[in-house]
Design a protein around this motif. Structure first.
Motif, PDB file in Angstrom:
ATOM      1  N   MET A  88       0.966  -1.348  -0.115  1.00  0.00           N
ATOM      2  CA  MET A  88      -0.181   0.211  -0.132  1.00  0.00           C
ATOM      3  C   MET A  88       1.016   0.935   0.084  1.00  0.00           C
ATOM      4  O   MET A  88       0.286   2.500  -0.281  1.00  0.00           O
ATOM      5  N   TYR A  89       1.534   0.929  -0.213  1.00  0.00           N
ATOM      6  CA  TYR A  89       3.526   2.496   0.445  1.00  0.00           C
ATOM      7  C   TYR A  89       2.790   3.620   0.659  1.00  0.00           C
ATOM      8  O   TYR A  89       2.348   4.357   0.824  1.00  0.00           O
ATOM      9  N   SER A  90       1.870   3.106   2.419  1.00  0.00           N
ATOM     10  CA  SER A  90       1.291   4.191   2.875  1.00  0.00           C
ATOM     11  C   SER A  90       1.395   4.769   4.287  1.00  0.00           C
ATOM     12  O   SER A  90       0.753   5.397   4.707  1.00  0.00           O
ATOM     13  N   CYS A  91       2.915   3.685   4.555  1.00  0.00           N
ATOM     14  CA  CYS A  91       3.495   4.535   5.724  1.00  0.00           C
ATOM     15  C   CYS A  91       3.729   6.296   5.752  1.00  0.00           C
ATOM     16  O   CYS A  91       4.098   7.221   5.055  1.00  0.00           O
ATOM     17  N   PHE A  92       3.656   6.513   7.284  1.00  0.00           N
ATOM     18  CA  PHE A  92       3.943   8.213   7.048  1.00  0.00           C
ATOM     19  C   PHE A  92       5.730   8.509   7.535  1.00  0.00           C
ATOM     20  O   PHE A  92       6.401   6.527   8.430  1.00  0.00           O
ATOM     21  N   ASN A  93       6.505   8.806   7.680  1.00  0.00           N
ATOM     22  CA  ASN A  93       7.450   9.606   8.119  1.00  0.00           C
ATOM     23  C   ASN A  93       8.711   8.340   7.317  1.00  0.00           C
ATOM     24  O   ASN A  93       9.481   8.036   8.291  1.00  0.00           O
ATOM     25  N   GLU A  94       8.655   7.195   7.009  1.00  0.00           N
ATOM     26  CA  GLU A  94       9.579   6.438   6.268  1.00  0.00           C
ATOM     27  C   GLU A  94       9.350   5.223   7.940  1.00  0.00           C
ATOM     28  O   GLU A  94      10.961   4.550   8.132  1.00  0.00           O
ATOM     29  N   ASP A  95       9.007   5.825   8.847  1.00  0.00           N
ATOM     30  CA  ASP A  95       9.047   4.551  10.031  1.00  0.00           C
ATOM     31  C   ASP A  95       7.821   3.326   9.822  1.00  0.00           C
ATOM     32  O   ASP A  95       8.408   2.969  10.722  1.00  0.00           O
ATOM     33  N   GLY A  96       6.940   3.019   8.997  1.00  0.00           N
ATOM     34  CA  GLY A  96       6.708   1.284   8.532  1.00  0.00           C
ATOM     35  C   GLY A  96       5.725   1.301  10.151  1.00  0.00           C
ATOM     36  O   GLY A  96       5.498  -0.052  10.289  1.00  0.00           O
ATOM     37  N   LEU A 116      14.063  -5.884   8.337  1.00  0.00           N
ATOM     38  CA  LEU A 116      14.960  -4.926   8.479  1.00  0.00           C
ATOM     39  C   LEU A 116      14.579  -3.821   7.604  1.00  0.00           C
ATOM     40  O   LEU A 116      13.383  -3.414   6.958  1.00  0.00           O
ATOM     41  N   PRO A 117      14.686  -2.451   7.918  1.00  0.00           N
ATOM     42  CA  PRO A 117      15.068  -1.407   7.501  1.00  0.00           C
ATOM     43  C   PRO A 117      15.440  -1.381   6.203  1.00  0.00           C
ATOM     44  O   PRO A 117      14.767  -1.049   4.893  1.00  0.00           O
ATOM     45  N   GLU A 118      16.039  -1.463   5.519  1.00  0.00           N
ATOM     46  CA  GLU A 118      17.088  -2.268   4.185  1.00  0.00           C
ATOM     47  C   GLU A 118      16.002  -3.436   3.711  1.00  0.00           C
ATOM     48  O   GLU A 118      16.146  -3.724   2.490  1.00  0.00           O
ATOM     49  N   GLY A 119      15.642  -4.085   3.745  1.00  0.00           N
ATOM     50  CA  GLY A 119      14.393  -5.291   3.783  1.00  0.00           C
ATOM     51  C   GLY A 119      12.902  -5.034   3.005  1.00  0.00           C
ATOM     52  O   GLY A 119      12.433  -5.749   1.954  1.00  0.00           O
ATOM     53  N   ARG A 120      12.339  -2.978   3.071  1.00  0.00           N
ATOM     54  CA  ARG A 120      11.256  -2.601   2.634  1.00  0.00           C
ATOM     55  C   ARG A 120      11.279  -2.467   0.845  1.00  0.00           C
ATOM     56  O   ARG A 120      12.857  -2.378   0.550  1.00  0.00           O
ATOM     57  N   ILE A 121      10.257  -2.226  -0.052  1.00  0.00           N
ATOM     58  CA  ILE A 121      10.557  -2.905  -1.435  1.00  0.00           C
ATOM     59  C   ILE A 121      10.227  -1.084  -0.908  1.00  0.00           C
ATOM     60  O   ILE A 121      11.115  -0.442  -2.651  1.00  0.00           O
ATOM     61  N   SER A 122       9.788  -0.210  -0.456  1.00  0.00           N
ATOM     62  CA  SER A 122       9.976   1.219  -1.044  1.00  0.00           C
ATOM     63  C   SER A 122       9.522   1.827   0.633  1.00  0.00           C
ATOM     64  O   SER A 122       9.799   1.348   1.876  1.00  0.00           O
ATOM     65  N   PRO A 123      10.097   2.994   0.902  1.00  0.00           N
ATOM     66  CA  PRO A 123      10.703   3.774   2.153  1.00  0.00           C
ATOM     67  C   PRO A 123       8.994   4.236   2.541  1.00  0.00           C
ATOM     68  O   PRO A 123       9.136   3.886   4.020  1.00  0.00           O
ATOM     69  N   ARG A 124       8.411   3.722   1.956  1.00  0.00           N
ATOM     70  CA  ARG A 124       7.143   3.997   2.666  1.00  0.00           C
ATOM     71  C   ARG A 124       6.171   2.629   3.086  1.00  0.00           C
ATOM     72  O   ARG A 124       4.869   2.358   3.587  1.00  0.00           O
ATOM     73  N   ASP A 125       6.714   1.582   3.132  1.00  0.00           N
ATOM     74  CA  ASP A 125       6.511   0.050   3.753  1.00  0.00           C
ATOM     75  C   ASP A 125       6.556  -0.172   5.486  1.00  0.00           C
ATOM     76  O   ASP A 125       6.647   0.390   5.736  1.00  0.00           O
ATOM     77  N   LEU A 126       5.535  -1.053   5.284  1.00  0.00           N
ATOM     78  CA  LEU A 126       5.106  -1.630   7.067  1.00  0.00           C
ATOM     79  C   LEU A 126       6.391  -1.873   7.118  1.00  0.00           C
ATOM     80  O   LEU A 126       7.047  -2.893   6.461  1.00  0.00           O
ATOM     81  N   GLY A 127       6.404  -2.614   8.643  1.00  0.00           N
ATOM     82  CA  GLY A 127       7.669  -3.224   9.488  1.00  0.00           C
ATOM     83  C   GLY A 127       7.354  -3.574  10.379  1.00  0.00           C
ATOM     84  O   GLY A 127       5.850  -2.939  10.849  1.00  0.00           O
ATOM     85  N   ILE A 128       8.482  -4.372  10.681  1.00  0.00           N
ATOM     86  CA  ILE A 128       8.406  -5.116  11.724  1.00  0.00           C
ATOM     87  C   ILE A 128      10.063  -5.325  12.920  1.00  0.00           C
ATOM     88  O   ILE A 128      10.204  -6.783  13.252  1.00  0.00           O
ATOM     89  N   TRP A 129      10.657  -4.492  12.324  1.00  0.00           N
ATOM     90  CA  TRP A 129      12.155  -4.874  12.345  1.00  0.00           C
ATOM     91  C   TRP A 129      12.183  -4.042  13.817  1.00  0.00           C
ATOM     92  O   TRP A 129      13.146  -3.830  14.809  1.00  0.00           O
ATOM     93  N   GLU A 130      11.715  -3.481  14.308  1.00  0.00           N
ATOM     94  CA  GLU A 130      11.366  -3.342  15.610  1.00  0.00           C
ATOM     95  C   GLU A 130      10.101  -3.334  16.683  1.00  0.00           C
ATOM     96  O   GLU A 130       9.402  -3.014  16.466  1.00  0.00           O
TER      97      GLU A 130
END
Length: 338
Positions: free
Chosen positions: A26-34, A63-77
């Motif tokens: 969805m490429y919809s995260c704010f501030n590249e924070d996942g 991992l942060p470097e494992g995002r497809i785009s800067p606005r992807d969801l994350g679970i690295w922290e």
């Protein structure tokens, strides 16, 4: 009786019907924070209201470097857990089971900074050249999947899916098109499978629930994995305790794909019966009748719906109407659904 609307159970988790929402970025995260945003809450919860049995998140980076785009969801922290937990509480309140797709983009990450892959080969001439992963990088990534699984458990997910398709990192290790290594992680199909196997084993150290894996069953290139390789991977996953293989295709290299209704189902069918493992069918499945045919002919155990659910959050209701099947409405919508 419609098979599409019968329950299915994996490892003590019962899904109320055979409809899964496909992971879709969805490429919809704010501030590249996942982190989860109000958009994600609306997007996913509306499909649960629409009575999708299994709602799966988009590719969620370990991992942060494992995002497809800067606005992807994350679970690295750990800071990602609360938003995902709130999402799960909402989804569960409408009777949906929930899944998270744990992912690493590998050489297809479109990010500033270093990106990583099994070999230092860019996806295409326009793409950044990745760093070839050394053993420490591999071990760090496996551990990141394990920690992601632990966070997913804390967030209340019912099912984990490991993303090993579409040319992202795990798929890059599996495919001779992207993996030119000469160590224990490259060369033979046994070595190319090693990275995925070690991720599965690491995840299972902290995760007792159902485990799915999405793979690309066809690379559309003669030099890529053949069906014998795919069946080998599938058999190994079954022995490792994977509960379902989500059967997609493509993405490792650019390819012309003749996409037509159900174009990926034949390989899904073959994996189900030759590897003797449950499968999910995906790819231009657009109607209830089409989904019912796949299930009634025992070509898959679930249907995984993507674009059709983007067009219509109430696809399950439309399918039930087509099949003259009973579908319980959310209490708020009973007047409109009867």
């Amino acid at each position: 009786m419609s098979k599409l609307f019968t329950p299915i159970t994996f490892n003590n988790i019962t899904i109320k019907n055979r409809i899964a929402m496909s992971p879709m970025c969805m490429y919809s995260c704010f501030n590249e924070d996942g982190k989860i945003t109000p958009f994600h809450m609306t997007h996913y919860v509306s499909r649960a209201v629409g009575q999708v049995g299994l709602v799966m998140t988009e590719a969620t980076a370990v991992l942060p470097e494992g995002r497809i785009s800067p606005r992807d969801l994350g679970i690295w922290e750990d800071e990602h857990i609360d938003g995902l937990k709130e999402l799960n509480e909402q989804l569960h309140s409408y009777g949906a089971k929930t899944g998270i797709q744990l992912a690493h983009a590998g050489r297809k990450a479109e990010l500033d900074g270093d990106i990583f892959a099994p070999s230092a080969i860019g996806f295409d001439e326009k793409s950044k050249t990745p760093n070839e992963m050394d053993i420490a990088d591999i071990e760090r990534t496996i551990d990141a999947f394990k920690k992601g699984a632990s966070r997913a458990k804390q967030a209340g997910f019912d099912i984990i899916e490991i993303h090993a398709a579409h040319g992202y990192l795990i798929n890059e290790f599996l495919s001779p098109l992207a993996n030119h290594r000469s160590d224990l992680y490259g060369g033979s199909k046994e070595n190319r499978y090693r990275f995925l196997n070690e991720i599965i084993q690491a995840v299972k150290e902290v995760w007792e629930g159902p485990l799915f894996v999405r793979i690309s069953t066809n690379e559309y290139q003669p030099e890529g994995n053949r069906m014998t390789d795919i069946l080998y991977f599938s058999e190994q996953m079954k022995m490792a305790g994977v509960d379902l293989i989500d059967c997609s295709s493509g993405g490792v290299v650019h390819a012309k794909i003749n996409a037509y209704p159900g174009y990926q189902v034949n390989r899904c069918d073959q994996i189900k019966h030759e590897a003797n493992i449950p499968t999910g069918a995906v790819g231009l499945i657009t109607t209830g009748i089409q989904a019912e045919e796949i299930l009634q002919n025992d070509r898959a155990d679930m249907v995984v719906i993507g674009r059709s659910l983007l067009r219509n959050p109430y696809w399950a209701k439309a399918a039930a109407d087509e099949l003259h099947a009973e579908l319980t409405a959310p209490v708020q919508y009973e007047r409109g659904w009867k």
